[in-house]
Enzyme design. Structure first.
Site, PDB file in Angstrom:
ATOM      1  N   SER A  78       5.265  -0.313   6.414  1.00 28.85           N
ATOM      2  CA  SER A  78       4.487   0.334   5.661  1.00 28.85           C
ATOM      3  C   SER A  78       3.613  -0.340   4.911  1.00 28.85           C
ATOM      4  O   SER A  78       3.337  -1.512   4.832  1.00 28.85           O
ATOM      5  CB  SER A  78       5.740   0.819   4.705  1.00 28.85           C
ATOM      6  OG  SER A  78       5.079   1.925   3.798  1.00 28.85           O
ATOM      7  N   TYR A 130      10.243  -6.777 -12.154  1.00 31.95           N
ATOM      8  CA  TYR A 130       9.336  -7.100 -11.001  1.00 31.95           C
ATOM      9  C   TYR A 130       8.343  -7.970 -11.429  1.00 31.95           C
ATOM     10  O   TYR A 130       7.886  -8.772 -10.680  1.00 31.95           O
ATOM     11  CB  TYR A 130       8.450  -5.805 -10.887  1.00 31.95           C
ATOM     12  CG  TYR A 130       7.403  -5.420  -9.878  1.00 31.95           C
ATOM     13  CD1 TYR A 130       7.802  -5.562  -8.470  1.00 31.95           C
ATOM     14  CD2 TYR A 130       6.163  -5.416 -10.131  1.00 31.95           C
ATOM     15  CE1 TYR A 130       6.958  -5.193  -7.517  1.00 31.95           C
ATOM     16  CE2 TYR A 130       5.188  -5.205  -8.992  1.00 31.95           C
ATOM     17  CZ  TYR A 130       5.645  -5.299  -7.591  1.00 31.95           C
ATOM     18  OH  TYR A 130       4.503  -5.188  -6.859  1.00 31.95           O
TER      19      TYR A 130
HETATM   20  N1  LIG Z   1       1.331  -0.879  -3.868  1.00 40.13           N
HETATM   21  C1  LIG Z   1       0.738  -1.491  -4.739  1.00 40.13           C
HETATM   22  O1  LIG Z   1       0.109  -0.950  -5.778  1.00 40.13           O
HETATM   23  C2  LIG Z   1       1.131  -2.923  -4.815  1.00 40.13           C
HETATM   24  C3  LIG Z   1       0.625  -3.708  -5.766  1.00 40.13           C
HETATM   25  C4  LIG Z   1       0.964  -5.116  -6.048  1.00 40.13           C
HETATM   26  C5  LIG Z   1       1.672  -5.738  -5.127  1.00 40.13           C
HETATM   27  N2  LIG Z   1       2.433  -5.106  -4.119  1.00 40.13           N
HETATM   28  C6  LIG Z   1       3.253  -5.990  -3.175  1.00 40.13           C
HETATM   29  O2  LIG Z   1       2.747  -5.669  -1.906  1.00 40.13           O
HETATM   30  C7  LIG Z   1       3.930  -5.724  -1.141  1.00 40.13           C
HETATM   31  C8  LIG Z   1       3.883  -4.577  -0.041  1.00 40.13           C
HETATM   32  O3  LIG Z   1       4.158  -3.396  -1.068  1.00 40.13           O
HETATM   33  P1  LIG Z   1       3.288  -1.783  -0.345  1.00 40.13           P
HETATM   34  O4  LIG Z   1       2.786  -0.985  -1.330  1.00 40.13           O
HETATM   35  O5  LIG Z   1       3.010  -1.929   1.298  1.00 40.13           O
HETATM   36  O6  LIG Z   1       4.889  -1.114  -0.290  1.00 40.13           O
HETATM   37  P2  LIG Z   1       5.716  -0.204   0.684  1.00 40.13           P
HETATM   38  O7  LIG Z   1       6.991   0.245   0.044  1.00 40.13           O
HETATM   39  O8  LIG Z   1       4.736   0.584   1.346  1.00 40.13           O
HETATM   40  O9  LIG Z   1       6.101  -1.526   1.781  1.00 40.13           O
HETATM   41  C9  LIG Z   1       7.079  -2.446   1.528  1.00 40.13           C
HETATM   42  C10 LIG Z   1       7.741  -2.721   2.865  1.00 40.13           C
HETATM   43  O10 LIG Z   1       8.949  -3.603   2.539  1.00 40.13           O
HETATM   44  C11 LIG Z   1      10.175  -3.375   3.195  1.00 40.13           C
HETATM   45  N3  LIG Z   1      11.396  -3.855   2.544  1.00 40.13           N
HETATM   46  C12 LIG Z   1      11.919  -3.566   1.572  1.00 40.13           C
HETATM   47  N4  LIG Z   1      13.110  -4.416   1.347  1.00 40.13           N
HETATM   48  C13 LIG Z   1      13.024  -5.127   2.308  1.00 40.13           C
HETATM   49  C14 LIG Z   1      13.782  -6.016   3.030  1.00 40.13           C
HETATM   50  N5  LIG Z   1      15.038  -6.645   2.129  1.00 40.13           N
HETATM   51  N6  LIG Z   1      13.724  -6.801   3.999  1.00 40.13           N
HETATM   52  C15 LIG Z   1      12.718  -6.616   4.793  1.00 40.13           C
HETATM   53  N7  LIG Z   1      11.768  -5.523   4.256  1.00 40.13           N
HETATM   54  C16 LIG Z   1      11.794  -4.873   3.223  1.00 40.13           C
HETATM   55  C17 LIG Z   1      10.108  -1.661   2.846  1.00 40.13           C
HETATM   56  O11 LIG Z   1      11.031  -1.308   3.983  1.00 40.13           O
HETATM   57  C18 LIG Z   1       8.689  -1.426   3.238  1.00 40.13           C
HETATM   58  O12 LIG Z   1       8.525  -1.088   4.720  1.00 40.13           O
HETATM   59  C19 LIG Z   1       5.153  -5.670  -2.081  1.00 40.13           C
HETATM   60  O13 LIG Z   1       5.412  -7.084  -2.088  1.00 40.13           O
HETATM   61  C20 LIG Z   1       4.698  -5.093  -3.226  1.00 40.13           C
HETATM   62  O14 LIG Z   1       5.254  -5.557  -4.466  1.00 40.13           O
HETATM   63  C21 LIG Z   1       2.152  -3.781  -3.837  1.00 40.13           C
END
Ligand SMILES: NC(=O)c1ccc[n+]([C@@H]2O[C@H](COP(=O)([O-])OP(=O)(O)OC[C@H]3O[C@@H](n4cnc5c(N)ncnc54)[C@H](O)[C@@H]3O)[C@@H](O)[C@H]2O)c1
Length: 262
Positions: free
Chosen positions: A14, A158
């Site tokens: 994702s 977080y």
């Molecule tokens: N979207 C944002 O605005 C944003 C901003 C800052 C940081 N982030 C960070 O970026 C990274 C990706 O986020 P995203 O927005 O793509 O989120 P997302 O929810 O689209 O994807 C995150 C993925 O992590 C997987 N995941 C969750 N728990 C897991 C586990 N125990 N083992 C393996 N996989 C697991 C989920 O199944 C998911 O597919 C994360 O670390 C998030 O904290 C996102």
């Protein structure tokens, strides 16, 4: 650009992880795409396999993992070694978030966020280092957040996890520098992914009275006036993984449209 490179991306079903895996594949790398077992991973597999079918693209393999569990992380690395012969680049994108003020934040929620976002990064980096140090080459990119640089209401767990990721990254960068292994983090701001779709609902009452109003208020606070995309983040991750970034380590690069500047 990455032909012959062997990559693991966690959270690859994702958002940022999926786009990063897709880009590495298009650029010729062999990529092990890992995420929790389930429908999302199956859907991602078909997206990634079609990327692998195009042009001079590299190879793709998909692997279930729960990054909170050492045995599961070990199986993921064993799969990469069996299929690709080793690992050159690790991208830790698996992550979760939950908006809750301290009075509503449960111990289970705290543990879940810390275990996925911080312990998961530790377990994956530990195993990656054991492969990268002997080969005197490696790139590790951890996805932190702008929430790793400043606190936010409803974000105590977080933020604790993401501040932790930045400190862990800096320490590991110093430990591994002499072995030619760089360790950096990226700090996305508001990136439009599934994660933010969920957050917009959880923020109702804190940042607005409906998910639409929350989203509007959040975007209006970003100097560049838009949310980021997974592609915006993948661009920086691929740069940090490339030879052009060979003298950069221990950094925490903002990708926030100007929201965070230190
Ligand atoms: N979207 C944002 O605005 C944003 C901003 C800052 C940081 N982030 C960070 O970026 C990274 C990706 O986020 P995203 O927005 O793509 O989120 P997302 O929810 O689209 O994807 C995150 C993925 O992590 C997987 N995941 C969750 N728990 C897991 C586990 N125990 N083992 C393996 N996989 C697991 C989920 O199944 C998911 O597919 C994360 O670390 C998030 O904290 C996102």
């Amino acid at each position: 650009m990455f032909a012959g490179k062997r990559v693991i991306v966690t959270g690859a079903a994702s958002g940022i992880g999926l786009e990063t895996a897709r880009r590495f594949i298009i650029e010729g790398a062999a990529v092990l795409c890992a995420d929790l077992e389930g429908d999302s991973l199956c859907r991602a597999q078909s997206v990634l396999e079609s990327a692998a079918d195009s042009g001079r693209a590299g190879a793709v393999s998909v692997c279930p993992v729960d990054v909170r569990k050492a045995a599961s992380v070990d199986r993921m690395f064993d799969t990469a070694v069996a299929e690709f012969g080793g690992v050159d680049i690790l991208v830790n994108s698996a992550g979760v978030n939950r908006v809750a003020r301290i009075e509503g934040l449960t111990e289970d929620q705290w543990r879940q966020i810390i275990e996925v976002n911080l312990t998961g990064v530790f377990l994956c980096c530990k195993r990656a280092a054991s492969l990268m140090v002997p080969q005197r080459l490696g790139r590790i990119i951890n996805i932190a957040s702008q929430s790793g640089k400043r606190g936010g209401i409803g974000l105590s767990a977080y933020c604790a996890s993401k501040f932790g990721v930045i400190g862990f990254t800096q320490s590991l960068a110093r430990e591994l520098a002499e072995y030619g292994v760089t360790v950096n983090s990226v700090c996305p701001g508001v990136i439009h992914t599934v994660l933010w779709d969920k957050l917009a609902h959880e923020y109702v009452g804190i940042k607005g009275s409906s998910p639409e109003e929350v989203w509007h208020n959040v975007i209006s606070g970003i100097p560049m006036g838009r949310a980021g995309t997974a592609e915006d983040v993948a661009n920086v991750i691929l740069f940090l993984a490339s030879d052009q970034a060979s003298f950069m380590t221990g950094q925490a690069i903002n990708i926030t449209g100007g929201s965070e500047m230190h």
